[in-house]
Write a protein that holds these residues in place. Sequence first.
Motif, mmCIF file in Angstrom:
data_model
loop_
_atom_site.group_PDB
_atom_site.id
_atom_site.type_symbol
_atom_site.label_atom_id
_atom_site.label_comp_id
_atom_site.label_asym_id
_atom_site.label_seq_id
_atom_site.Cartn_x
_atom_site.Cartn_y
_atom_site.Cartn_z
ATOM 1 N N GLY A 31 66.423 2.726 3.407
ATOM 2 C CA GLY A 31 65.627 3.781 2.780
ATOM 3 C C GLY A 31 65.895 3.896 1.295
ATOM 4 O O GLY A 31 66.624 3.105 0.699
ATOM 5 N N SER A 32 65.301 4.911 0.715
ATOM 6 C CA SER A 32 65.450 5.127 -0.720
ATOM 7 C C SER A 32 66.490 6.216 -0.991
ATOM 8 O O SER A 32 66.995 6.851 -0.064
ATOM 9 N N LEU A 33 66.765 6.430 -2.256
ATOM 10 C CA LEU A 33 67.718 7.461 -2.658
ATOM 11 C C LEU A 33 67.237 8.844 -2.228
ATOM 12 O O LEU A 33 68.001 9.637 -1.689
ATOM 13 N N LEU A 34 65.966 9.112 -2.422
ATOM 14 C CA LEU A 34 65.412 10.425 -2.096
ATOM 15 C C LEU A 34 65.036 10.514 -0.625
ATOM 16 O O LEU A 34 64.722 9.510 0.005
ATOM 17 N N HIS A 35 65.068 11.711 -0.107
ATOM 18 C CA HIS A 35 64.736 11.963 1.297
ATOM 19 C C HIS A 35 63.311 11.482 1.581
ATOM 20 O O HIS A 35 62.398 11.719 0.784
ATOM 21 N N LEU A 43 58.750 20.450 -4.439
ATOM 22 C CA LEU A 43 58.663 21.803 -3.905
ATOM 23 C C LEU A 43 60.076 22.292 -3.599
ATOM 24 O O LEU A 43 61.021 21.501 -3.579
ATOM 25 N N ILE A 44 60.220 23.569 -3.326
ATOM 26 C CA ILE A 44 61.541 24.093 -2.970
ATOM 27 C C ILE A 44 62.059 23.391 -1.722
ATOM 28 O O ILE A 44 63.220 23.009 -1.648
ATOM 29 N N ARG A 45 61.186 23.180 -0.747
ATOM 30 C CA ARG A 45 61.593 22.529 0.502
ATOM 31 C C ARG A 45 62.072 21.104 0.252
ATOM 32 O O ARG A 45 63.094 20.689 0.785
ATOM 33 N N THR A 46 61.352 20.350 -0.572
ATOM 34 C CA THR A 46 61.760 18.968 -0.817
ATOM 35 C C THR A 46 62.988 18.913 -1.722
ATOM 36 O O THR A 46 63.817 18.014 -1.593
ATOM 37 N N ALA A 47 63.126 19.896 -2.602
ATOM 38 C CA ALA A 47 64.343 19.962 -3.417
ATOM 39 C C ALA A 47 65.549 20.215 -2.516
ATOM 40 O O ALA A 47 66.615 19.626 -2.704
ATOM 41 N N ALA A 48 65.365 21.071 -1.510
ATOM 42 C CA ALA A 48 66.446 21.345 -0.562
ATOM 43 C C ALA A 48 66.811 20.094 0.228
ATOM 44 O O ALA A 48 67.986 19.812 0.451
ATOM 45 N N LEU A 49 65.799 19.331 0.632
ATOM 46 C CA LEU A 49 66.064 18.085 1.359
ATOM 47 C C LEU A 49 66.840 17.090 0.500
ATOM 48 O O LEU A 49 67.593 16.274 1.017
ATOM 49 N N ASN A 50 66.633 17.163 -0.806
ATOM 50 C CA ASN A 50 67.299 16.248 -1.730
ATOM 51 C C ASN A 50 68.543 16.863 -2.371
ATOM 52 O O ASN A 50 69.035 16.364 -3.382
ATOM 53 N N GLY A 51 69.055 17.910 -1.763
ATOM 54 C CA GLY A 51 70.262 18.558 -2.269
ATOM 55 C C GLY A 51 71.421 17.598 -2.532
ATOM 56 O O GLY A 51 72.051 17.679 -3.585
ATOM 57 N N PRO A 52 71.719 16.669 -1.603
ATOM 58 C CA PRO A 52 72.829 15.741 -1.858
ATOM 59 C C PRO A 52 72.608 14.845 -3.088
ATOM 60 O O PRO A 52 73.563 14.389 -3.702
ATOM 61 N N VAL A 53 71.363 14.616 -3.446
ATOM 62 C CA VAL A 53 71.053 13.807 -4.632
ATOM 63 C C VAL A 53 71.161 14.671 -5.884
ATOM 64 O O VAL A 53 71.700 14.234 -6.909
#
Length: 131
Positions: A31-35, A43-53
């Motif tokens: 996969g890629s770096l981003l979720h 979006l806030i939801r996708t930013a949350a999914l990418n929290g570890p990044v």
Amino acid sequence: MASETRQVDLTGLAQKWDESPEIRQRLRKGGSLLHPSSKDKVLIRTAALNGPVLQPVCEMMAKLQAVMDDGKIAPSPAVEALREEVQALMGMAKQDVTFQEIDKAAWSVRKYIAFLKLKIRKREVSTEAFQ
């Protein structure tokens, strides 16, 4: 009045990303770096999914902000520096990626950082990503 330009030092960011079990597992699966659910939507939801990044980048920005001590939010990291760290991470993961993939990931991280900075300025920050 001399204007001093400060940049976020991203040295070691690839290593911090590699230390994240979630990111490492995603990369091992090809996969890629981003979720994968991000789908280029900031979006806030996708930013949350990418929290570890995003969290290590925010921590590095906070270090610069502490040094600046002028009350302003630290500048967003340079895309060139993000590209270098993404490329280093992909090398650690033994992934053969194109410049376009590296560039897209770097720009996406920068877009998320700009989004978070906007939310901070508006005082609309969600702590969902960093719990």
